[in-house]
Motif scaffolding. Structure first.
Motif, PDB file in Angstrom:
ATOM      1  N   GLY A  76       0.872  -1.265   0.052  1.00  0.00           N
ATOM      2  CA  GLY A  76       0.087  -0.073  -0.028  1.00  0.00           C
ATOM      3  C   GLY A  76       0.817   1.258   0.000  1.00  0.00           C
ATOM      4  O   GLY A  76       0.104   2.278  -0.149  1.00  0.00           O
ATOM      5  N   LEU A  77       2.062   1.221   0.023  1.00  0.00           N
ATOM      6  CA  LEU A  77       2.909   2.344   0.298  1.00  0.00           C
ATOM      7  C   LEU A  77       2.749   2.984  -1.304  1.00  0.00           C
ATOM      8  O   LEU A  77       2.765   2.419  -2.540  1.00  0.00           O
ATOM      9  CB  LEU A  77       4.485   2.086   0.369  1.00  0.00           C
ATOM     10  CG  LEU A  77       4.867   1.239   1.576  1.00  0.00           C
ATOM     11  CD1 LEU A  77       6.405   0.893   1.941  1.00  0.00           C
ATOM     12  CD2 LEU A  77       4.380   2.345   2.671  1.00  0.00           C
ATOM     13  N   SER A  78       2.727   4.615  -1.205  1.00  0.00           N
ATOM     14  CA  SER A  78       2.479   5.115  -2.504  1.00  0.00           C
ATOM     15  C   SER A  78       3.852   5.248  -3.229  1.00  0.00           C
ATOM     16  O   SER A  78       3.564   5.283  -4.593  1.00  0.00           O
ATOM     17  CB  SER A  78       2.360   6.693  -2.114  1.00  0.00           C
ATOM     18  OG  SER A  78       3.454   7.105  -1.179  1.00  0.00           O
ATOM     19  N   VAL A  79       4.929   5.062  -2.697  1.00  0.00           N
ATOM     20  CA  VAL A  79       6.093   4.766  -3.666  1.00  0.00           C
ATOM     21  C   VAL A  79       7.122   3.766  -2.723  1.00  0.00           C
ATOM     22  O   VAL A  79       7.180   3.618  -1.576  1.00  0.00           O
ATOM     23  CB  VAL A  79       7.212   6.028  -3.670  1.00  0.00           C
ATOM     24  CG1 VAL A  79       7.399   6.773  -2.392  1.00  0.00           C
ATOM     25  CG2 VAL A  79       8.017   5.979  -4.727  1.00  0.00           C
ATOM     26  N   LYS A  80       7.887   2.884  -3.424  1.00  0.00           N
ATOM     27  CA  LYS A  80       8.678   1.838  -2.932  1.00  0.00           C
ATOM     28  C   LYS A  80      10.067   2.887  -2.601  1.00  0.00           C
ATOM     29  O   LYS A  80      10.524   3.540  -3.180  1.00  0.00           O
ATOM     30  CB  LYS A  80       9.233   0.876  -3.697  1.00  0.00           C
ATOM     31  CG  LYS A  80       7.982   0.048  -4.084  1.00  0.00           C
ATOM     32  CD  LYS A  80       7.233  -0.633  -2.899  1.00  0.00           C
ATOM     33  CE  LYS A  80       6.029  -1.677  -3.056  1.00  0.00           C
ATOM     34  NZ  LYS A  80       4.736  -0.882  -3.552  1.00  0.00           N
ATOM     35  N   PRO A  81      10.412   2.420  -1.295  1.00  0.00           N
ATOM     36  CA  PRO A  81      11.664   3.287  -0.710  1.00  0.00           C
ATOM     37  C   PRO A  81      12.935   3.054  -1.020  1.00  0.00           C
ATOM     38  O   PRO A  81      13.183   1.895  -1.765  1.00  0.00           O
ATOM     39  CB  PRO A  81      11.572   2.804   0.808  1.00  0.00           C
ATOM     40  CG  PRO A  81      10.961   1.550   0.728  1.00  0.00           C
ATOM     41  CD  PRO A  81      10.156   1.435  -0.275  1.00  0.00           C
ATOM     42  N   HIS A  82      14.059   3.920  -1.151  1.00  0.00           N
ATOM     43  CA  HIS A  82      15.229   3.784  -1.350  1.00  0.00           C
ATOM     44  C   HIS A  82      16.114   3.544  -0.158  1.00  0.00           C
ATOM     45  O   HIS A  82      16.939   2.776  -0.616  1.00  0.00           O
ATOM     46  CB  HIS A  82      15.824   5.101  -1.953  1.00  0.00           C
ATOM     47  CG  HIS A  82      15.094   5.705  -3.403  1.00  0.00           C
ATOM     48  ND1 HIS A  82      13.824   6.154  -3.215  1.00  0.00           N
ATOM     49  CD2 HIS A  82      15.757   5.440  -4.538  1.00  0.00           C
ATOM     50  CE1 HIS A  82      13.660   6.526  -4.636  1.00  0.00           C
ATOM     51  NE2 HIS A  82      14.749   6.070  -5.419  1.00  0.00           N
ATOM     52  N   ILE A  83      15.453   3.959   0.814  1.00  0.00           N
ATOM     53  CA  ILE A  83      16.281   3.546   2.142  1.00  0.00           C
ATOM     54  C   ILE A  83      15.235   3.275   3.368  1.00  0.00           C
ATOM     55  O   ILE A  83      13.870   3.642   3.245  1.00  0.00           O
ATOM     56  CB  ILE A  83      17.034   4.794   2.815  1.00  0.00           C
ATOM     57  CG1 ILE A  83      18.032   5.466   1.859  1.00  0.00           C
ATOM     58  CG2 ILE A  83      17.613   4.701   4.234  1.00  0.00           C
ATOM     59  CD1 ILE A  83      18.638   6.616   2.170  1.00  0.00           C
ATOM     60  N   VAL A  84      15.449   2.295   3.844  1.00  0.00           N
ATOM     61  CA  VAL A  84      14.344   1.748   5.052  1.00  0.00           C
ATOM     62  C   VAL A  84      15.344   1.703   6.259  1.00  0.00           C
ATOM     63  O   VAL A  84      16.363   1.212   6.477  1.00  0.00           O
ATOM     64  CB  VAL A  84      14.043   0.297   4.748  1.00  0.00           C
ATOM     65  CG1 VAL A  84      13.215  -0.302   5.790  1.00  0.00           C
ATOM     66  CG2 VAL A  84      13.089   0.295   3.089  1.00  0.00           C
TER      67      VAL A  84
END
Length: 244
Positions: A76-84
């Motif tokens: 459901g995230l609006s964008v997939k992350p570069h950093i977690v």
């Protein structure tokens, strides 16, 4: 900073004092931040109080211990992350953990199992070409078992070992995994504990090590804690048993 304008950081457990400082520092470096926590109201208040740009921050609900919800959360995230950044944490004193397994179980679920659950989902999504780095917050308590805090320490030791293996798993994709092995911090999780004042670090100081993490796996903020880390690693068991 321009190279960060289109990059997103996902902070899991974003309501912790260190995580909130990470939000401020990532925003200052022009990242967008997805701040995930059970207490979204506290995060919204923090954003308002610090006049942070709403356009750069998205607040979402996340419960580290609700494992069955983690796939849906990630999808459901609006964008997939570069950093977690996994900053979720829970602490009770050792006696309470030993006398009431419910307390021990909650530490296991938040400090270790929740991290394994959500970070594995994120790491194994090979369709996310954005992913560059995963940072997990661990603790000096997990370096050696000590009678004062070994239940909590065991959850952090397990998490560090998971991150070590995840680093190897993701190396071929050039994704960096860091473990922040942290000592005492002036945070709400440590309120009421009798700690050596000279060893206490401020949340923004620790956050700086997270936001500016390099390629090393183990990162120990503060030179005094680095010395303690290596002493703990090298001490024979007969001496470790004499520690509080």
């Amino acid at each position: 900073m321009d190279q960060n304008m289109n990059k997103t950081v996902l902070i899991l457990g974003a309501n912790s004092d260190v995580a909130k400082q990470c939000i401020k520092q990532y925003i200052a470096k022009d990242y967008s931040v997805i701040a995930a926590s059970r207490n979204t109201k506290s995060l919204e208040d923090f954003i308002l109080e610090n006049n942070l740009a709403h356009s750069k921050i998205t607040v979402v609900y996340f419960d580290a211990a609700e494992f069955d919800s983690h796939h849906k959360f990630y999808e459901g995230l609006s964008v997939k992350p570069h950093i977690v950044v996994y900053a979720a944490g829970f602490l009770v004193d050792n006696q309470n953990a030993l006398l009431n397994f419910k307390n021990a179980k909650q530490m296991m679920e938040v400090n270790y199992m929740g991290g394994v659950s959500i970070l594995s989902i994120i790491a194994m999504d090979e369709s996310n070409n954005n992913l560059e780095r995963i940072v997990g917050l661990s603790s000096l308590s997990g370096v050696r078992g000590r009678k004062s805090n070994f239940v909590y320490g065991s959850t952090k030791a397990a998490f560090t070992q998971y991150l070590a293996g995840l680093r190897q798993e993701l190396a071929s994709r050039n994704i960096i995994v860091n473990a922040l092995v942290i000592g005492y911090i002036r945070t709400k999780i440590n309120e009421g504990l009798k700690l050596n004042e000279s060893l206490i670090m401020e949340p923004d100081y620790v956050a700086n090590f997270i936001v500016n993490a390099g390629r090393s796996f183990i990162i120990v903020p503060d030179f005094k804690w680095k010395i303690i880390y290596y002493i703990l690693k090298l001490l024979p068991e007969s001496l470790v048993s004499k520690l509080p």
